[in-house]
Enzyme design. Structure first.
Site, short mmCIF file in Angstrom:
data_model
loop_
_atom_site.label_atom_id
_atom_site.label_comp_id
_atom_site.label_asym_id
_atom_site.label_seq_id
_atom_site.Cartn_x
_atom_site.Cartn_y
_atom_site.Cartn_z
N SER A 145 0.83 -1.20 0.00
CA SER A 145 0.00 0.00 0.00
C SER A 145 0.87 1.26 0.00
CB SER A 145 -0.96 -0.05 1.19
OG SER A 145 -1.96 0.93 1.09
N ASP A 221 -10.10 -5.65 -3.34
CA ASP A 221 -9.51 -4.59 -2.52
C ASP A 221 -10.41 -3.35 -2.60
OD1 ASP A 221 -7.91 -2.39 -1.63
OD2 ASP A 221 -6.09 -3.50 -2.14
N HIS A 254 -7.31 -6.03 0.74
CA HIS A 254 -6.14 -5.19 1.01
C HIS A 254 -5.38 -5.62 2.26
CE1 HIS A 254 -4.02 -1.46 0.00
NE2 HIS A 254 -4.02 -1.11 1.28
#
Length: 277
Positions: A145, A221, A254
């Site tokens: 991320s 995600d 995620h």
């Protein structure tokens, strides 16, 4: 460096150290996994950069990477995601301030006093690792991320320093998405040229190159379309003839359930590149 945690893991040691950072002007924690072979020889290093709200604990406790680092004889260094402390500027939100350093050098008050994560990851931390641990000069970088963003930026801006780069669910166009725009406006003000120095898609469009980029992205995600925009990276790499290994995974989100599912393949990827160099 002060040893504050030590855990036996897959024949090696998962340690956590505390040290004072000259770059960040605060105490910092960093996780270091030393595989069994580190007892007798110097090994290459994989730097892992974590995402928003994380610290040094998330990756070392949730990813299961130690099994693969031991198998492939790689030291894994997992720093915190920002400067820390009561004297360090912060914000009442998860995507700015402590836990959200964005791996850049802030230029605007109050952030510029401590938020020099780019310098810390590029210069200070590798020097400490080389001095305190049985590490060779060969290193690779990865992250998740915000940390995937940091890994891509550091590799693209310093292609001779990192043997390889990979990322999970990276923010590839931060200057075009809310997370990046809000952070950049605070840390760098409205200097859009400075924003582009920390934007992987922009860096590639300006001619920055690496030999290859590996990315894994989950298609369930929640941040994929609005914040991450992995296809932007795929498109610019195709246009600029940069080799990629970009994989999309149905059903994965995620979280560290996703990271832990594929971290073994990332470590094997870096091990192969590090052993070739």
């Amino acid at each position: 460096m002060e040893l504050i945690e030590k855990h036996a893991s897959f024949g090696g040691w998962q340690n956590v150290y505390r040290h004072y950072s000259q770059s960040l002007k605060c105490e910092m924690n960093v996780g270091v996994y030393l595989p069994p072979k580190a007892a007798n020889e110097k090994l290459p290093v994989l730097y892992w950069l974590s995402g928003l709200t994380c610290n040094e604990q998330n990756f070392i406790t949730k990813s299961g990477m130690q099994r693969y680092a031991a198998e492939h004889n790689i030291i894994v260094v997992a720093p915190d995601t920002s400067p820390r402390g009561s004297h360090v500027a912060d914000a009442d939100r998860y995507d700015l301030g402590q836990g959200a350093g964005f791996y850049l050098n802030a230029t605007q008050a109050p952030w510029n006093e401590h938020y020099k994560m780019y310098d810390y990851i590029r210069n200070e931390l590798p020097d400490l690792v080389m001095h305190h641990f049985p590490a060779t000069a060969k290193k690779s970088i990865s992250g998740h991320s915000m940390g995937g963003l940091g890994a891509l930026v550091l590799a693209l801006r310093n292609p001779d320093e990192y043997v390889s780069v990979s990322a999970f669910s990276p923010i590839v166009s931060p200057s075009q998405v809310p997370w990046g725009q809000q952070a950049f406006a605070a840390y760098l003000a409205e200097n859009k040229d400075a924003w582009l120095d920390y934007d992987p898609v922009s860096l590639i469009s300006q001619g920055q190159r690496v030999a290859e980029i590996m990315v894994d992205q989950g298609l369930s995600d929640d941040f994929y379309a609005e914040q991450l925009r992995t296809p932007n990276l795929e498109k610019i790499c195709q246009e600029m003839n940069i080799k990629t290994l970009i994989r999309y995974h149905e059903g994965y989100d995620h979280s560290y359930y996703f990271v832990s599912s594929f971290i073994g393949e990332h470590i094997a990827y870096h091990a192969n590149k590090l052993n070739m160099r």
